[in-house]
Design a protein around this motif. Structure first.
Motif, mmCIF file in Angstrom:
data_model
loop_
_atom_site.group_PDB
_atom_site.id
_atom_site.type_symbol
_atom_site.label_atom_id
_atom_site.label_comp_id
_atom_site.label_asym_id
_atom_site.label_seq_id
_atom_site.Cartn_x
_atom_site.Cartn_y
_atom_site.Cartn_z
ATOM 1 N N GLN A 145 0.842 -1.201 0.000
ATOM 2 C CA GLN A 145 0.000 0.000 0.000
ATOM 3 C C GLN A 145 0.881 1.256 0.000
ATOM 4 O O GLN A 145 2.027 1.207 0.425
ATOM 5 C CB GLN A 145 -0.894 0.006 1.255
ATOM 6 N N SER A 147 1.704 3.487 1.941
ATOM 7 C CA SER A 147 1.841 3.990 3.320
ATOM 8 C C SER A 147 3.119 3.427 3.933
ATOM 9 O O SER A 147 3.637 2.393 3.486
ATOM 10 C CB SER A 147 0.624 3.596 4.157
ATOM 11 N N GLY A 148 3.636 4.108 4.957
ATOM 12 C CA GLY A 148 4.930 3.734 5.544
ATOM 13 C C GLY A 148 4.859 2.588 6.529
ATOM 14 O O GLY A 148 3.985 2.550 7.402
ATOM 15 N N ASN A 149 5.754 1.642 6.383
ATOM 16 C CA ASN A 149 5.904 0.519 7.321
ATOM 17 C C ASN A 149 7.375 0.438 7.699
ATOM 18 O O ASN A 149 8.235 0.494 6.817
ATOM 19 C CB ASN A 149 5.503 -0.802 6.662
ATOM 20 N N SER A 165 7.307 1.042 1.450
ATOM 21 C CA SER A 165 6.046 1.554 0.941
ATOM 22 C C SER A 165 5.917 1.116 -0.518
ATOM 23 O O SER A 165 6.929 0.998 -1.216
ATOM 24 C CB SER A 165 6.017 3.081 1.032
ATOM 25 N N GLU A 269 5.612 12.232 5.201
ATOM 26 C CA GLU A 269 4.314 11.539 5.090
ATOM 27 C C GLU A 269 4.409 10.113 5.625
ATOM 28 O O GLU A 269 3.509 9.622 6.305
ATOM 29 C CB GLU A 269 3.858 11.501 3.618
ATOM 30 N N LEU A 270 5.520 9.451 5.305
ATOM 31 C CA LEU A 270 5.707 8.073 5.760
ATOM 32 C C LEU A 270 5.995 8.040 7.265
ATOM 33 O O LEU A 270 5.597 7.106 7.960
ATOM 34 C CB LEU A 270 6.834 7.386 4.977
ATOM 35 N N ASP A 273 2.827 7.912 9.094
ATOM 36 C CA ASP A 273 2.248 6.551 9.086
ATOM 37 C C ASP A 273 2.893 5.674 10.151
ATOM 38 O O ASP A 273 2.224 4.866 10.805
ATOM 39 C CB ASP A 273 2.456 5.887 7.711
ATOM 40 N N ASP A 276 1.544 6.146 13.528
ATOM 41 C CA ASP A 276 0.239 5.474 13.675
ATOM 42 C C ASP A 276 0.387 3.956 13.780
ATOM 43 O O ASP A 276 -0.227 3.319 14.628
ATOM 44 C CB ASP A 276 -0.663 5.788 12.459
ATOM 45 N N ARG A 277 1.207 3.394 12.899
ATOM 46 C CA ARG A 277 1.292 1.939 12.788
ATOM 47 C C ARG A 277 2.320 1.312 13.727
ATOM 48 O O ARG A 277 2.224 0.141 14.083
ATOM 49 C CB ARG A 277 1.680 1.542 11.354
#
Length: 330
Positions: A145, A147-149, A165, A269-270, A273, A276-277
């Motif tokens: 996705q 979004s940042g992991n 990402s 932006e990442l 994320d 949050d994650r």
């Protein structure tokens, strides 16, 4: 039709093999016992690990992978051949496709060495994937996705830190501060503090049973035996969790700094994320007592240990093997 394709987590400490459709079919230490005169392989895996530090003069038990890369090409090839033969995957007309995971920052020469070893061990097509990426997939992260992991994979020879990402690595760092370095720290601390010589297996036992990286996180003690450097005789000493925290402080600091460096290079932006994650910790080092609390305190983001941290890379290869046709096009 039943597939023979395999994914290999070629670790400095352990080799795990995942067979498509069957799950993890092999999990053995990356150790080979050789006759030092003839270079003949006498034992591989668990059988060889039991010989570490306990062999007569003509037999040497060695780890052919050091710091996540091949230190002895011939022995690595012999080890891979032994494991692939043990699984009985090579048919009369077919050989398995092999997906091998390697550290994020290895050179093209090292990549070629791993590829050649796997091909000569019986692999048909050989694909290489970065360990951190596969570990993130194996830990259940949806890295495809936008979004940042973030994943911190603490293995035996290297720690790989990466932000992912859209199915790829955005920023990463690989440091040679991991499980084996922790064992060496414990060995050196006991030698300096108590003038006592212990083996690598004893150091690993201490790390597991009383070790911690978080100050005041654990309060346990363990009696260990070794050889007195002054008298040359066996002698027991009692080691505490506080001492091990002190012994590991410098090396774990390198891991924390690598994680901070990666976060600093991550696009904003990442980064949002990741707040949050949270960050997922995988690999054997994820089992180190206090690692979660320490990283949370230092990085100021939520930190979680993967469900089966030792199997994360091998489980990640399962997902990659399902898409091996797409890998073939690379």
């Amino acid at each position: 039709m039943f597939s023979k394709d395999i994914g290999i987590d070629l670790g400095t400490a352990n080799v795990l093999i995942h067979q498509k459709g069957k799950g993890i079919v092999l999990n053995e230490p990356s150790v080979v016992a050789l006759d030092s005169k003839t270079r003949k392989v006498l034992a591989v895996g668990e059988e060889a690990r039991l010989m570490l530090g306990r062999t007569p003069g003509n037999i040497v038990a060695i780890r052919p992978l050091r710091d996540g890369v091949i230190a002895d090409f011939d022995v690595t090839e012999a080890m891979l051949t032994h494991f692939i033969n043990k699984l009985n995957l090579k048919g009369f007309m077919s050989s398995p496709n092999v997906l091998i995971c390697c550290p994020t920052k290895i050179t093209s020469v090292e990549q070629k060495a791993i590829r050649d070893a796997a091909q000569r061990a019986g692999g048909k097509k050989v694909f290489l994937e970065e360990e951190a990426k596969v570990a993130a997939i194996g830990a259940g992260m949806d890295i495809f996705q936008p979004s940042g992991n973030m994943v911190i994979d603490i293995g035996g020879g290297t720690t790989d830190v990466a932000v992912l990402s859209m199915g790829d690595i955005v920023t990463s760092e690989s440091v040679k501060a991991a499980g084996n370095a922790f064992d060496q720290d414990i060995l050196a601390y006991i030698k300096k503090q108590y003038k006592l010589l212990i083996g690598e297996r004893t150091a690993e036992d201490i790390k597991i049973q009383v070790g911690t990286v978080y100050a005041d996180g654990r309060n346990e003690s363990l009696e260990v035996r070794g050889r007195d450097l002054v008298t040359g005789l066996p002698r027991p000493v009692t080691i505490t969790s506080q001492e091990i925290e002190q012994a590991l402080r410098e090396t774990i600091g390198v891991v924390v700094q690598a994680a901070k460096n990666v976060l600093e290079k991550t696009p904003p932006e990442l980064s949002a994320d990741i707040i949050d994650r949270g960050v997922i910790v995988t690999g054997g080092g994820a089992l180190l007592h206090g690692i979660e609390q320490l990283l949370m305190e230092e990085l100021k983001v939520p930190v979680f240990v993967a469900e089966n941290p030792l199997d994360s890379v091998a489980n990640g290869t399962a997902v990659m093997l399902e898409n091996i046709d797409r890998l073939s096009d690379l």
